[in-house]
Design a protein around this motif. Structure first.
Motif, short mmCIF file in Angstrom:
data_model
loop_
_atom_site.label_atom_id
_atom_site.label_comp_id
_atom_site.label_asym_id
_atom_site.label_seq_id
_atom_site.Cartn_x
_atom_site.Cartn_y
_atom_site.Cartn_z
N GLU A 130 0.85 -1.19 0.00
CA GLU A 130 0.00 0.00 0.00
C GLU A 130 0.88 1.24 0.00
N VAL A 131 0.55 2.20 -0.84
CA VAL A 131 1.35 3.42 -0.91
C VAL A 131 0.44 4.63 -0.76
N SER A 132 1.00 5.71 -0.31
CA SER A 132 0.25 6.96 -0.16
C SER A 132 1.24 8.12 -0.21
N ILE A 133 0.71 9.30 -0.43
CA ILE A 133 1.53 10.49 -0.50
C ILE A 133 2.02 10.88 0.90
N ASP A 134 3.31 11.05 1.02
CA ASP A 134 3.92 11.51 2.27
C ASP A 134 3.97 13.03 2.24
N GLU A 135 3.67 13.68 3.37
CA GLU A 135 3.70 15.14 3.42
C GLU A 135 5.08 15.69 3.09
N ARG A 136 6.10 14.86 3.27
CA ARG A 136 7.44 15.32 2.90
C ARG A 136 7.56 15.53 1.40
N GLN A 137 6.78 14.77 0.61
CA GLN A 137 6.77 14.97 -0.84
C GLN A 137 6.12 16.31 -1.19
N VAL A 138 5.09 16.68 -0.44
CA VAL A 138 4.46 17.99 -0.66
C VAL A 138 5.46 19.09 -0.29
N ASP A 139 6.16 18.89 0.84
CA ASP A 139 7.17 19.87 1.26
C ASP A 139 8.24 20.04 0.17
N GLU A 140 8.62 18.93 -0.44
CA GLU A 140 9.66 18.99 -1.48
C GLU A 140 9.18 19.80 -2.68
N GLN A 141 7.90 19.64 -3.05
CA GLN A 141 7.35 20.42 -4.15
C GLN A 141 7.31 21.91 -3.79
N ILE A 142 6.94 22.20 -2.55
CA ILE A 142 6.93 23.60 -2.10
C ILE A 142 8.33 24.19 -2.16
N ASN A 143 9.32 23.40 -1.74
CA ASN A 143 10.71 23.87 -1.78
C ASN A 143 11.17 24.12 -3.22
N GLN A 144 10.70 23.30 -4.17
CA GLN A 144 11.06 23.51 -5.57
C GLN A 144 10.45 24.81 -6.10
N VAL A 145 9.23 25.11 -5.66
CA VAL A 145 8.61 26.39 -6.04
C VAL A 145 9.43 27.54 -5.50
N ALA A 146 9.82 27.44 -4.23
CA ALA A 146 10.63 28.49 -3.61
C ALA A 146 11.95 28.66 -4.36
N GLU A 147 12.54 27.56 -4.79
CA GLU A 147 13.81 27.61 -5.50
C GLU A 147 13.65 28.34 -6.84
N ARG A 148 12.52 28.11 -7.51
CA ARG A 148 12.29 28.78 -8.80
C ARG A 148 12.13 30.29 -8.64
N TYR A 149 11.65 30.71 -7.48
CA TYR A 149 11.44 32.14 -7.25
C TYR A 149 12.57 32.76 -6.42
N ALA A 150 13.63 32.03 -6.25
CA ALA A 150 14.76 32.56 -5.48
C ALA A 150 15.42 33.73 -6.21
N GLU A 151 15.98 34.64 -5.46
CA GLU A 151 16.64 35.82 -6.03
C GLU A 151 18.09 35.88 -5.56
N PHE A 152 18.91 36.52 -6.38
CA PHE A 152 20.31 36.75 -6.02
C PHE A 152 20.43 38.13 -5.38
N VAL A 153 21.02 38.17 -4.18
CA VAL A 153 21.22 39.44 -3.46
C VAL A 153 22.70 39.57 -3.12
N ALA A 154 23.09 40.81 -2.80
CA ALA A 154 24.50 41.07 -2.51
C ALA A 154 24.95 40.31 -1.27
N ASP A 155 26.18 39.77 -1.34
CA ASP A 155 26.77 39.04 -0.22
C ASP A 155 28.03 39.79 0.20
N ASP A 156 28.67 39.34 1.28
CA ASP A 156 29.89 39.98 1.74
C ASP A 156 30.96 39.92 0.64
N PRO A 157 31.60 41.04 0.33
CA PRO A 157 32.59 41.06 -0.76
C PRO A 157 33.83 40.23 -0.42
N HIS A 158 34.33 39.50 -1.42
CA HIS A 158 35.57 38.74 -1.31
C HIS A 158 36.00 38.35 -2.72
#
Length: 437
Positions: A130-158
């Motif tokens: 028997e198989v079912s959707i694990d909430e961790r799979q939903v979390d992973e999809q949410i994280n992928q959405v967040a990754e697609r909307y990620a932005e590059f911001v200034a970091d400490d210069p080096h």
């Protein structure tokens, strides 16, 4: 195509086929296109493949070069015409020359696919997980959405290090002409990620924020005749800032701004969960069918001819080599990953037998139960091959004369569905503790 057939004493069919002038021309034209694709030739306006091949490669008669491929492309049409599924692809025996404007006659010694029997046609019994959707799979999809909307911001210069993201301003020239694609006031670049030639990265790495450098590097290019060449590019680059990637927090406010089709995060999660369940449902159905077909295959009886083994093994090997090439891996590396040549050959032998036996077992069931294939069944077989474009699959297979292969696939899927519908199925709880030995 005109086809006649004669049954021989050994059970084979002697097929005599005559391809029309139009069929000959079509086979040669398709072979031209396959040649161009294999050689990486790009289509040119107002030029045929034959003309391009003569100009670039000095081939004066492309028809003669692709003749064998054209002949092989005509074979499926003859097989489809007689309505018999072969045990393995027969080799064509030309009786006339293949030339444009002429008919082409060839023969085939076709071995029909044998009708095997099973030791029993009673319903199979299978135990599935028997198989079912694990909430961790939903979390992973949410994280992928967040990754697609990620932005590059200034970091400490080096100073730029390999793996850093940095904001660059650059101007690039080749032979004194500015290259618009490599000229920008501000573009985020990941150093050492293989996005640019090594010579570019070697100069960027180590530069400080605010530093400007002019240098040259070599990169691939194409000349006016379509040949690959090495180009020297002069570039002036300024590192404006070191950057880091920041993914947003997916909350109700973010959803309202960027995905207003959802009421809130909970609604977004519900939709993701529904999509995952639809996907899981299809995969689970295939899993159950494979389990049932594997159980049915245990009832197979009979021997399989060496030619059939060799043909199936060759097809599997060719498909596997094509997949390995797409993964930018050498064949030797792939074989090594499978445990070495001996283990790989053993695996291939077992996989070949498994596929053959399961297919023949489903054939026997289809025949025993008197099942009939409908147009919907053919469409389902096409969707199994390519869910995104089943109509394209059907058109391509029928236009290439492989309607018999499509019908075979539809018959086996129909038998597999019938087998599962009548199976005795035990569903095992994934949380159930394993039984003691």
């Amino acid at each position: 195509m005109k086809v006649t057939q004669k049954k021989l004493d050994d059970g084979r069919l002697l097929i005599d086929a005559v391809a029309s002038t139009a069929e000959v021309s079509n086979a040669l034209n398709n072979a031209h296109l396959a040649f161009a694709q294999q050689m990486g030739m790009r289509p040119e306006k107002d030029k045929t493949v034959a003309q391009a091949a003569e100009e670039r490669m000095g081939i004066k008669d492309l028809d003669s070069v692709v003749m064998n491929q054209a002949v092989e492309a005509l074979v499926p049409f003859a097989i489809d015409k007689v309505g018999v599924i072969p045990a393995f692809p027969p080799q064509p025996e030309p009786k006339t020359a293949l030339k444009r404007g002429q008919t082409f006659q060839f023969g085939l010694h076709l071995t029909p696919k044998p009708d095997y029997e099973l030791t029993s046609y009673e319903p199979v019994s299978i135990t599935i997980q028997e198989v079912s959707i694990d909430e961790r799979q939903v979390d992973e999809q949410i994280n992928q959405v967040a990754e697609r909307y990620a932005e590059f911001v200034a970091d400490d210069p080096h100073p730029v290090r390999k793996g850093d993201s940095c904001l660059l301003a650059m101007e690039s020239y080749e032979n004194g002409e500015k290259l618009p694609g490599l000229t920008t006031d501000a573009r985020t670049y990941s150093a050492g990620a293989g996005l640019m030639p090594d010579g570019f990265d070697e100069n960027i790495i180590g530069m400080d924020v605010g530093e400007t450098k002019t240098f040259t590097f070599e990169g691939p290019g194409i000349d006016d005749e379509g040949n690959e060449i090495v180009e020297t590019i002069e570039c002036t680059v300024t590192v404006k800032e070191i950057q880091k990637k920041v993914a947003p927090v997916i909350d109700d406010a973010w959803v309202a701004k960027f995905m207003p089709m959802y009421k809130d995060v909970a609604a977004m999660r519900d939709d993701i969960r529904r999509c995952l369940n639809r996907q899981l449902s299809g995969e689970y159905e295939n899993y159950k069918r494979n389990m049932a077909a594997g159980e049915l295959a245990k009832r197979f009886q009979g021997s399989i001819a060496d030619e059939v083994y060799e043909s199936m093994s060759r097809n599997l090997m060719n498909n596997m080599r094509a997949e390995v090439e797409q993964q930018n891996m050498t064949w030797d590396q792939f074989v090594e990953q499978q445990g070495g040549e001996q283990q790989f050959n053993m695996m291939m032998m077992m996989q070949t037998r498994q596929m053959l036996v399961q297919g023949y077992a489903l054939d026997a069931l289809f025949r025993h139960e008197g099942l009939v294939v409908s147009d919907e069944d053919v469409q389902e077989a096409c969707a199994a091959m390519n869910p995104q474009n089943p109509q394209g699959v059907r058109r391509q297979m029928e236009e290439s004369g492989r309607g018999f292969a499509l019908r075979e696939a539809a018959e086996r899927i129909k038998a597999n569905k019938w087998l599962l519908e009548h199976a005795d199925i035990t569903v095992k709880d994934p949380n159930e503790a394993p039984a003691a030995e």
